[in-house]
Write a protein that holds these residues in place. Structure first.
Motif, PDB file in Angstrom:
ATOM      1  N   LEU A 104       0.830  -1.210   0.000  1.00 48.82           N
ATOM      2  CA  LEU A 104       0.000   0.000   0.000  1.00 48.82           C
ATOM      3  C   LEU A 104       0.859   1.253   0.000  1.00 48.82           C
ATOM      4  CD1 LEU A 104      -2.890  -0.902   2.470  1.00 48.82           C
ATOM      5  CD2 LEU A 104      -3.083  -0.414   0.045  1.00 48.82           C
ATOM      6  N   GLN A 105       1.909   1.270   0.824  1.00 47.79           N
ATOM      7  CA  GLN A 105       2.777   2.444   0.872  1.00 47.79           C
ATOM      8  C   GLN A 105       3.465   2.674  -0.462  1.00 47.79           C
ATOM      9  OE1 GLN A 105       5.422   1.994   4.190  1.00 47.79           O
ATOM     10  NE2 GLN A 105       3.879   2.614   5.689  1.00 47.79           N
ATOM     11  N   ARG A 106       3.889   1.597  -1.129  1.00 48.12           N
ATOM     12  CA  ARG A 106       4.526   1.750  -2.446  1.00 48.12           C
ATOM     13  C   ARG A 106       3.548   2.340  -3.457  1.00 48.12           C
ATOM     14  NH1 ARG A 106       6.231  -3.722  -2.422  1.00 48.12           N
ATOM     15  NH2 ARG A 106       7.718  -3.797  -0.751  1.00 48.12           N
ATOM     16  N   SER A 107       2.291   1.855  -3.420  1.00 47.17           N
ATOM     17  CA  SER A 107       1.325   2.385  -4.382  1.00 47.17           C
ATOM     18  C   SER A 107       1.014   3.851  -4.086  1.00 47.17           C
ATOM     19  CB  SER A 107       0.041   1.549  -4.376  1.00 47.17           C
ATOM     20  OG  SER A 107      -0.664   1.725  -3.173  1.00 47.17           O
ATOM     21  N   TYR A 108       0.900   4.234  -2.784  1.00 48.84           N
ATOM     22  CA  TYR A 108       0.674   5.631  -2.441  1.00 48.84           C
ATOM     23  C   TYR A 108       1.855   6.488  -2.865  1.00 48.84           C
ATOM     24  CZ  TYR A 108      -3.226   4.138   0.545  1.00 48.84           C
ATOM     25  OH  TYR A 108      -4.386   3.615   1.018  1.00 48.84           O
ATOM     26  N   THR A 109       3.058   5.976  -2.662  1.00 52.55           N
ATOM     27  CA  THR A 109       4.261   6.723  -3.051  1.00 52.55           C
ATOM     28  C   THR A 109       4.303   6.919  -4.562  1.00 52.55           C
ATOM     29  OG1 THR A 109       5.426   5.777  -1.170  1.00 52.55           O
ATOM     30  CG2 THR A 109       6.779   6.757  -2.893  1.00 52.55           C
ATOM     31  N   THR A 110       3.959   5.903  -5.306  1.00 59.35           N
ATOM     32  CA  THR A 110       3.940   6.006  -6.767  1.00 59.35           C
ATOM     33  C   THR A 110       2.934   7.062  -7.213  1.00 59.35           C
ATOM     34  OG1 THR A 110       4.506   3.668  -6.915  1.00 59.35           O
ATOM     35  CG2 THR A 110       3.623   4.687  -8.895  1.00 59.35           C
ATOM     36  N   GLN A 111       1.748   7.038  -6.603  1.00 58.29           N
ATOM     37  CA  GLN A 111       0.731   8.026  -6.956  1.00 58.29           C
ATOM     38  C   GLN A 111       1.182   9.439  -6.601  1.00 58.29           C
ATOM     39  OE1 GLN A 111      -2.818   6.812  -4.918  1.00 58.29           O
ATOM     40  NE2 GLN A 111      -3.113   4.986  -6.184  1.00 58.29           N
ATOM     41  N   LEU A 112       1.802   9.585  -5.422  1.00 63.14           N
ATOM     42  CA  LEU A 112       2.278  10.893  -4.990  1.00 63.14           C
ATOM     43  C   LEU A 112       3.380  11.409  -5.916  1.00 63.14           C
ATOM     44  CD1 LEU A 112       2.113  13.125  -2.847  1.00 63.14           C
ATOM     45  CD2 LEU A 112       3.862  11.888  -1.572  1.00 63.14           C
ATOM     46  N   CYS A 113       4.292  10.527  -6.300  1.00 68.22           N
ATOM     47  CA  CYS A 113       5.368  10.935  -7.214  1.00 68.22           C
ATOM     48  C   CYS A 113       4.808  11.348  -8.570  1.00 68.22           C
ATOM     49  CB  CYS A 113       6.374   9.808  -7.394  1.00 68.22           C
ATOM     50  SG  CYS A 113       7.383   9.534  -5.944  1.00 68.22           S
ATOM     51  N   ALA A 114       3.825  10.617  -9.066  1.00 66.78           N
ATOM     52  CA  ALA A 114       3.227  10.973 -10.355  1.00 66.78           C
ATOM     53  C   ALA A 114       2.543  12.332 -10.264  1.00 66.78           C
ATOM     54  CB  ALA A 114       2.227   9.898 -10.769  1.00 66.78           C
ATOM     55  N   TYR A 115       1.800  12.555  -9.166  1.00 67.08           N
ATOM     56  CA  TYR A 115       1.125  13.844  -8.994  1.00 67.08           C
ATOM     57  C   TYR A 115       2.145  14.975  -8.868  1.00 67.08           C
ATOM     58  CZ  TYR A 115      -1.322  17.657  -6.715  1.00 67.08           C
ATOM     59  OH  TYR A 115      -1.811  18.898  -6.400  1.00 67.08           O
ATOM     60  N   THR A 116       3.189  14.749  -8.072  1.00 70.33           N
ATOM     61  CA  THR A 116       4.202  15.779  -7.861  1.00 70.33           C
ATOM     62  C   THR A 116       4.929  16.094  -9.167  1.00 70.33           C
ATOM     63  OG1 THR A 116       4.494  14.943  -5.616  1.00 70.33           O
ATOM     64  CG2 THR A 116       6.199  16.400  -6.443  1.00 70.33           C
ATOM     65  N   GLY A 117       5.241  15.055  -9.932  1.00 71.51           N
ATOM     66  CA  GLY A 117       5.913  15.283 -11.214  1.00 71.51           C
ATOM     67  C   GLY A 117       5.052  16.098 -12.163  1.00 71.51           C
ATOM     68  N   LYS A 118       3.761  15.791 -12.227  1.00 70.21           N
ATOM     69  CA  LYS A 118       2.862  16.557 -13.095  1.00 70.21           C
ATOM     70  C   LYS A 118       2.759  18.003 -12.622  1.00 70.21           C
ATOM     71  CE  LYS A 118      -0.062  12.639 -14.393  1.00 70.21           C
ATOM     72  NZ  LYS A 118      -1.387  12.028 -14.247  1.00 70.21           N
ATOM     73  N   ARG A 119       2.672  18.165 -11.311  1.00 71.58           N
ATOM     74  CA  ARG A 119       2.550  19.505 -10.743  1.00 71.58           C
ATOM     75  C   ARG A 119       3.801  20.333 -11.034  1.00 71.58           C
ATOM     76  NH1 ARG A 119      -0.388  23.666  -9.459  1.00 71.58           N
ATOM     77  NH2 ARG A 119       0.224  24.680  -7.531  1.00 71.58           N
ATOM     78  N   HIS A 120       4.979  19.746 -10.866  1.00 76.63           N
ATOM     79  CA  HIS A 120       6.224  20.475 -11.126  1.00 76.63           C
ATOM     80  C   HIS A 120       6.368  20.810 -12.604  1.00 76.63           C
ATOM     81  CE1 HIS A 120       8.174  20.744  -7.247  1.00 76.63           C
ATOM     82  NE2 HIS A 120       7.827  19.476  -6.987  1.00 76.63           N
ATOM     83  N   SER A 121       6.002  19.886 -13.456  1.00 73.69           N
ATOM     84  CA  SER A 121       6.125  20.189 -14.895  1.00 73.69           C
ATOM     85  C   SER A 121       5.155  21.301 -15.291  1.00 73.69           C
ATOM     86  CB  SER A 121       5.890  18.939 -15.733  1.00 73.69           C
ATOM     87  OG  SER A 121       4.560  18.488 -15.600  1.00 73.69           O
ATOM     88  N   ALA A 122       3.960  21.315 -14.685  1.00 70.78           N
ATOM     89  CA  ALA A 122       3.009  22.397 -14.978  1.00 70.78           C
ATOM     90  C   ALA A 122       3.559  23.721 -14.476  1.00 70.78           C
ATOM     91  CB  ALA A 122       1.662  22.091 -14.328  1.00 70.78           C
ATOM     92  N   LEU A 123       4.168  23.720 -13.269  1.00 71.34           N
ATOM     93  CA  LEU A 123       4.745  24.957 -12.741  1.00 71.34           C
ATOM     94  C   LEU A 123       5.920  25.433 -13.595  1.00 71.34           C
ATOM     95  CD1 LEU A 123       4.649  24.326  -8.884  1.00 71.34           C
ATOM     96  CD2 LEU A 123       3.276  25.951 -10.206  1.00 71.34           C
TER      97      LEU A 123
END
Length: 105
Positions: free
Chosen positions: A71-90
């Motif tokens: 579960l922690q790995r899947s949450y981390t993967t989701q968080l990294c994907a969201y953070t990466g999208k957010r940083h690229s948008a910024l």
């Protein structure tokens, strides 16, 4: 099978006649001779000891740890994907602001 004393209501000690004793002995012998063979008994089940309960708890904890790790790995993967999208948008937004500010100078 009744005793003479109990029939009269006297005392609790039974006095059996010889014919009653012979009849009872005959019944007991017949029961012993016609008894069905005994089935082998299963071995007694183990008592639950502290060590057994510790081993069960350790197995449960290992399984729980495995599920929690997944579960922690899947949450981390989701968080990294969201953070990466957010940083690229910024970055794109900052790049547009930088280009606009350079163009205005």
């Amino acid at each position: 099978m009744q005793s003479r004393l109990l029939e009269r209501g006297e005392g609790a000690i039974a006095e059996f006649s010889s014919s009653e004793c012979e009849e009872r002995c005959y019944q007991l012998r017949r029961m012993l001779s016609t008894r069905a063979p005994m089935e082998p008994q299963s071995s007694p089940s183990m008592l639950e000891t502290h060590r057994n309960s510790l081993l069960k708890e350790m197995a449960w904890m290992a399984a729980d740890f495995k599920v929690e790790s997944q579960l922690q790995r899947s949450y981390t993967t989701q968080l990294c994907a969201y953070t990466g999208k957010r940083h690229s948008a910024l970055r794109k937004k900052r790049a547009k602001v930088c280009l606009w500010s350079r163009a205005s100078n």
